[in-house]
Design a protein around this motif. Sequence first.
Motif: not given
Length: 108
Positions: A15-26, A38-41, A43-48
């Motif tokens: 994620c860092n290499t591809h400029g993807v930033r993550l944060a926790a939501r309330d 960068e929002l490939t299927p 990536l979204l599958e791995a994040l899920t």
Amino acid sequence: MTGTPMTVAELLADCNTHGVRLAARDGGGLAIDAPQAELTPGLLEALTARKAELLAMLLPTDATAVCRCGSTAWRDVVIHGGQSVRRDCAICGRFANFPIWNSRPLFD
């Protein structure tokens, strides 16, 4: 982003290499800030698949200071080629701990 299974540390490094930033939501959600390309299927599958582990890293377990400057916020820094994650104070940059060391979480 590859289609092969990866550790959380590898996922964060990717994620860092591809400029993807993550944060926790309330409410337990995961916020994703990324270039549209960068929002490939994959990536979204791995994040899920790793959402619970990612949120455990992004959310503090309590509001106690994590640094002697009094900060309760930190930033995760991927090191060792993605094998480890070092946690630094978000305010002053001091080292706080290692939530992942050599691909193994150091906390539950």
